[in-house]
Design a protein around this motif. Structure first.
Motif, PDB file in Angstrom:
ATOM      1  N   ILE A   1      12.657 -11.626  -1.042  1.00  8.22           N
ATOM      2  CA  ILE A   1      12.230 -10.754  -1.294  1.00  8.22           C
ATOM      3  C   ILE A   1      12.434 -10.357  -3.375  1.00  8.22           C
ATOM      4  CG2 ILE A   1      12.389  -8.681  -1.603  1.00  8.22           C
ATOM      5  CD1 ILE A   1      12.999  -8.282   1.002  1.00  8.22           C
ATOM      6  N   GLY A   2      11.658 -10.343  -3.923  1.00 10.68           N
ATOM      7  CA  GLY A   2      12.140 -10.293  -5.801  1.00 10.68           C
ATOM      8  C   GLY A   2      10.937  -9.583  -6.079  1.00 10.68           C
ATOM      9  N   HIS A   3      10.819 -10.066  -7.553  1.00 15.48           N
ATOM     10  CA  HIS A   3       9.708  -9.063  -8.175  1.00 15.48           C
ATOM     11  C   HIS A   3       8.568 -10.257  -8.523  1.00 15.48           C
ATOM     12  CE1 HIS A   3      12.967  -6.295 -10.043  1.00 15.48           C
ATOM     13  NE2 HIS A   3      13.535  -7.455 -10.122  1.00 15.48           N
TER      14      HIS A   3
ATOM     15  N   VAL B   1       4.346  -0.617  -8.823  1.00 14.91           N
ATOM     16  CA  VAL B   1       5.470  -0.010  -9.659  1.00 14.91           C
ATOM     17  C   VAL B   1       6.691  -1.157  -9.145  1.00 14.91           C
ATOM     18  CG1 VAL B   1       5.143   2.369  -9.446  1.00 14.91           C
ATOM     19  CG2 VAL B   1       5.973   1.490  -7.158  1.00 14.91           C
ATOM     20  N   GLY B   2       6.955  -2.045  -8.354  1.00 18.14           N
ATOM     21  CA  GLY B   2       7.990  -2.388  -8.372  1.00 18.14           C
ATOM     22  C   GLY B   2       9.049  -1.772  -8.024  1.00 18.14           C
ATOM     23  N   ALA B   3      10.440  -2.986  -7.585  1.00 21.53           N
ATOM     24  CA  ALA B   3      11.487  -2.685  -7.369  1.00 21.53           C
ATOM     25  C   ALA B   3      12.856  -2.435  -8.251  1.00 21.53           C
ATOM     26  CB  ALA B   3      12.122  -2.449  -5.591  1.00 21.53           C
TER      27      ALA B   3
ATOM     28  N   ILE C   1       0.609  -0.912  -0.074  1.00 24.50           N
ATOM     29  CA  ILE C   1       0.087   0.129   0.329  1.00 24.50           C
ATOM     30  C   ILE C   1       0.991   1.493  -0.053  1.00 24.50           C
ATOM     31  CG2 ILE C   1      -1.362   1.234   1.335  1.00 24.50           C
ATOM     32  CD1 ILE C   1      -2.876  -1.190   2.105  1.00 24.50           C
ATOM     33  N   ASN C   2       1.914   1.332   0.967  1.00 24.01           N
ATOM     34  CA  ASN C   2       2.735   2.412   1.204  1.00 24.01           C
ATOM     35  C   ASN C   2       3.643   2.863  -0.161  1.00 24.01           C
ATOM     36  OD1 ASN C   2       2.017   2.597   3.641  1.00 24.01           O
ATOM     37  ND2 ASN C   2       4.134   1.599   4.544  1.00 24.01           N
ATOM     38  N   HIS C   3       4.096   1.812  -0.862  1.00 17.70           N
ATOM     39  CA  HIS C   3       4.654   2.501  -2.556  1.00 17.70           C
ATOM     40  C   HIS C   3       3.590   1.884  -3.808  1.00 17.70           C
ATOM     41  CE1 HIS C   3       8.351   2.600   0.121  1.00 17.70           C
ATOM     42  NE2 HIS C   3       7.595   0.959   0.793  1.00 17.70           N
TER      43      HIS C   3
ATOM     44  N   PHE D   1       6.184  -6.379  -6.640  1.00 26.84           N
ATOM     45  CA  PHE D   1       6.791  -6.007  -5.848  1.00 26.84           C
ATOM     46  C   PHE D   1       5.998  -7.665  -5.155  1.00 26.84           C
ATOM     47  CE2 PHE D   1       9.114  -5.912  -1.043  1.00 26.84           C
ATOM     48  CZ  PHE D   1      10.075  -5.368  -1.811  1.00 26.84           C
ATOM     49  N   SER D   2       7.398  -8.655  -4.392  1.00 31.18           N
ATOM     50  CA  SER D   2       7.026 -10.015  -3.983  1.00 31.18           C
ATOM     51  C   SER D   2       7.626 -10.070  -2.683  1.00 31.18           C
ATOM     52  CB  SER D   2       6.823 -11.156  -5.000  1.00 31.18           C
ATOM     53  OG  SER D   2       6.342 -12.095  -4.752  1.00 31.18           O
TER      54      SER D   2
END
Length: 214
Positions: free
Chosen positions: A195-197, A147-149, A118-120, A203-204
């Protein structure tokens, strides 16, 4: 939980101040303004207690499916604007996945992951929450189509859990603290975090915990 009944939740951002440094650099924006720093300080206190084994960990056998579903429902019940529909992506035939866990800490970890999505994603996203029985372990995943990272950020989040205390990148700080707490909670349960795509392009985060065999 039917997919046609998925609703939204929009919550305050959480984070911390790493003492005076974060108090000066880490502003947490709520809907319509800035919230106070109490939640930030609470997160810092929890992270410190977990880091130095000062946080009591009350392990008992819990059903990961029921526990994670309850966290998802709690977020759905705080729906505001239908920008963050939560998709219960757990196999329909999976109703039990017993794990040794501190119920409150594990709920906090899952909550942090949902709130991180939610935050990102200020423009909204779908949030996918799943529990999988992997035989000897239970995998709890929170993913989104937001948007992912970057690959670089994901690498740092996976391998440098304390980098945010000295990094000046506020976006990475915001990712870092909540995920640090999740990693600490996983470690206190002898589990791990990946942590990954996400498959949806966002984001996952996957939390893997050993099962209890009843």
């Amino acid at each position: 939980m039917g997919r046609d009944k998925h609703r939204t939740v929009k919550l305050f951002r959480q984070g911390t101040d790493q003492r005076a440094y974060f108090m000066n650099t880490y502003r947490v924006q709520a809907v319509g303004g800035f919230i106070q720093y109490e939640n930030l300080i609470n997160d810092l206190n929890l992270a410190s207690k977990l880091e130095y084994n000062m946080q009591p960990v009350n392990i008992r056998t819990e059903n990961a499916v029921a526990l994670v579903r309850q966290v998802a429902v709690d977020f759905i019940n705080m729906d505001i604007e239908a920008k963050y529909p939560i998709i219960w992506d757990t196999p329909e035939n999976l109703s039990l996945c017993p794990i040794p866990a501190d119920r409150d800490l594990l709920k906090r970890a899952v909550s942090n992951l949902i709130q991180n999505s939610i935050n990102h994603n200020e423009e909204g996203c779908h949030i996918y929450v799943s529990v999988k029985d992997m035989g000897e372990a239970c995998e709890i995943t929170v993913a989104d189509d937001g948007v992912g990272a970057s690959d670089e950020m994901i690498e740092r989040l996976n391998h440098a859990p304390h980098y945010m205390v000295c990094d000046e990148n506020t976006v990475e700080q915001q990712h870092g603290l909540g995920l640090l707490i999740v990693k600490q909670i996983a470690a206190s349960h002898h589990g791990d975090v990946q942590i990954g795509h996400s498959p949806q392009g966002g984001f996952s985060v996957m939390l893997r915990l050993n099962k209890v065999f009843l």
